[in-house]
Scaffold this motif. Structure first.
Motif, PDB file in Angstrom:
ATOM      1  N   GLN A 153       0.827  -1.202   0.000  1.00 16.65           N
ATOM      2  CA  GLN A 153       0.000   0.000   0.000  1.00 16.65           C
ATOM      3  C   GLN A 153       0.864   1.256   0.000  1.00 16.65           C
ATOM      4  N   TRP A 208      -5.161  -6.781  -6.027  1.00 21.97           N
ATOM      5  CA  TRP A 208      -6.490  -6.171  -5.866  1.00 21.97           C
ATOM      6  C   TRP A 208      -7.011  -6.363  -4.446  1.00 21.97           C
ATOM      7  N   ALA A 209      -6.752  -7.525  -3.866  1.00 22.53           N
ATOM      8  CA  ALA A 209      -7.212  -7.776  -2.499  1.00 22.53           C
ATOM      9  C   ALA A 209      -6.565  -6.820  -1.509  1.00 22.53           C
ATOM     10  N   ARG A 241      -7.449  -2.648  -3.198  1.00 22.17           N
ATOM     11  CA  ARG A 241      -8.782  -2.208  -3.612  1.00 22.17           C
ATOM     12  C   ARG A 241      -9.126  -0.899  -2.905  1.00 22.17           C
ATOM     13  N   ALA A 292     -13.736   6.330  -8.277  1.00 25.96           N
ATOM     14  CA  ALA A 292     -13.526   5.874  -6.901  1.00 25.96           C
ATOM     15  C   ALA A 292     -13.289   7.056  -5.964  1.00 25.96           C
ATOM     16  N   ALA A 342      -3.323  -1.804  -8.899  1.00 25.60           N
ATOM     17  CA  ALA A 342      -4.271  -2.667  -8.195  1.00 25.60           C
ATOM     18  C   ALA A 342      -4.918  -3.691  -9.116  1.00 25.60           C
ATOM     19  N   GLU A 343      -4.849  -3.475 -10.424  1.00 27.13           N
ATOM     20  CA  GLU A 343      -5.514  -4.361 -11.372  1.00 27.13           C
ATOM     21  C   GLU A 343      -4.564  -5.386 -11.987  1.00 27.13           C
ATOM     22  N   ARG A 397      -5.048 -10.633  -8.850  1.00 32.78           N
ATOM     23  CA  ARG A 397      -6.051 -10.745  -7.792  1.00 32.78           C
ATOM     24  C   ARG A 397      -5.448 -10.482  -6.419  1.00 32.78           C
ATOM     25  N   THR A 440     -10.455   1.006  -0.610  1.00 34.94           N
ATOM     26  CA  THR A 440     -11.131   1.158   0.676  1.00 34.94           C
ATOM     27  C   THR A 440     -11.082   2.627   1.100  1.00 34.94           C
TER      28      THR A 440
END
Length: 329
Positions: free
Chosen positions: A46, A65-66, A69, A107, A58-59, A62, A71
């Motif tokens: 992050q 992304w977890a 994502r 977003a 982030a893409e 998977r 938040t």
């Protein structure tokens, strides 16, 4: 076949993945997998994501992304790192402004709409040119305004284009059959912006309500959204200065074919015509009251003549309209 140990050949066993067996002695040695980027701790990923400013990171997988994502906490930090600019003013205090590019991402826009309290400590929301001017002024020790106002003390800058492109923002999050509530996000932004094209935005709201809303809102929410647009404008009263929004409403109600219009107006099929007239009545009451000059314009009466609805004409005449003689002949 090779010689990892001097004098001993090696052989890979198929039933053991990534395993090399030495002969002799009979020992299995597991070959460790190289550490991947995704294997880094979540906090470090992050941190790298925020510093890089690469939203596409982030893409990539998977796993990423977890961790990355959007938040609320991560988006807040991302906005603070890339779109919140802080300088010292003449008095030595810290002043922070927000760059308008923050609204370019769905977003980030959704985050600010959900957490409007984050705008409370912002002194201004400015575009690139105004931001550079403000930063140069602060660096030179000069006072610099973060909000440009007109003679009436209202913000002179228009809402960014994204608010015209996404009229659903003016409907808020309230569900149908509940009393509409003004979106706090838009009201807070009124410290920095004014709707400079209320007629254009109102027509866009009509298009979205009748054709794109999917029946999530009703006529009361529609009227509330239009009223909000006028309250966020620089008009002295919540009244239109053009007949165009009323013409657009008549087109949507009586000329265009709107699917599911009965659900939007909360009227059964056998009373749909009365429901349409009732909405026109409310629209004029709210936004054209005591404005007989606009209601007497030829463009409106040409359309009313084309519709051939005497009861609709009576509604307009009841508000003081006096059509031209050459329209009625």
């Amino acid at each position: 076949m090779g010689y990892v140990l001097a004098g001993y050949a090696t052989k890979r066993l198929r039933r053991y993945e990534n395993t090399v067996v030495y002969y002799p002695p009979r020992k299995r040695v597991q070959l460790t997998r190289a550490t991947r980027f995704e294997d880094l701790p979540a906090e470090l990923l992050q941190y790298i994501f925020v510093l890089s400013g690469n939203a596409a990171l982030a893409e990539c997988s998977r796993t990423l992304w977890a961790v990355l994502r959007p938040t609320a906490g991560l988006v807040r930090v991302y906005i603070g790192a890339h779109f919140m600019h802080r300088e010292r003013d003449v008095g030595g205090g810290r002043v922070q402004v927000l760059a308008t590019e923050v609204f370019d991402s769905r977003a980030r826009l959704a985050h600010l709409a959900t957490h409007p309290e984050e705008l409370d400590e912002v002194a201004g929301v400015v575009g690139p040119a105004a931001l550079r001017t403000w930063q140069r002024a602060c660096a030179a020790g000069r006072a610099a305004a973060t909000v440009e106002v007109d003679a009436q003390g209202l913000p002179a800058e228009d809402y960014p284009a994204v608010f015209y492109a996404q009229p659903q923002l003016f409907f808020g999050d309230c569900a149908a059959a509940r009393l509409p509530v003004s979106p706090e996000f838009l009201v807070k932004l009124h410290r920095f912006f004014s709707v400079l094209q209320p007629e254009c935005l109102a027509e866009r709201i009509m298009q979205w309500f009748f054709y794109e809303s999917g029946g999530r809102y009703d006529a009361d929410h529609f009227l509330h959204a239009v009223n909000l647009v006028l309250n966020l404008s620089r008009l002295s009263q919540a009244r239109f200065a053009s007949i165009d929004p009323l013409l657009e409403l008549l087109h949507c109600l009586f000329i265009d074919s709107v699917p599911g219009i009965g659900r939007l107006l909360l009227m059964p099929e056998n009373s749909l015509a009365d429901g349409k007239r009732a909405l026109v009545q409310k629209f004029i009451d709210h936004f054209y009251k005591n404005n007989a000059a606009l209601l007497s314009e030829d463009a409106l009466w040409r359309l009313l003549t084309e519709l051939k609805d005497d009861r609709l004409k009576q509604i307009v005449v009841g508000h003081g309209a006096r059509p031209s003689f050459h329209i009625l002949k």
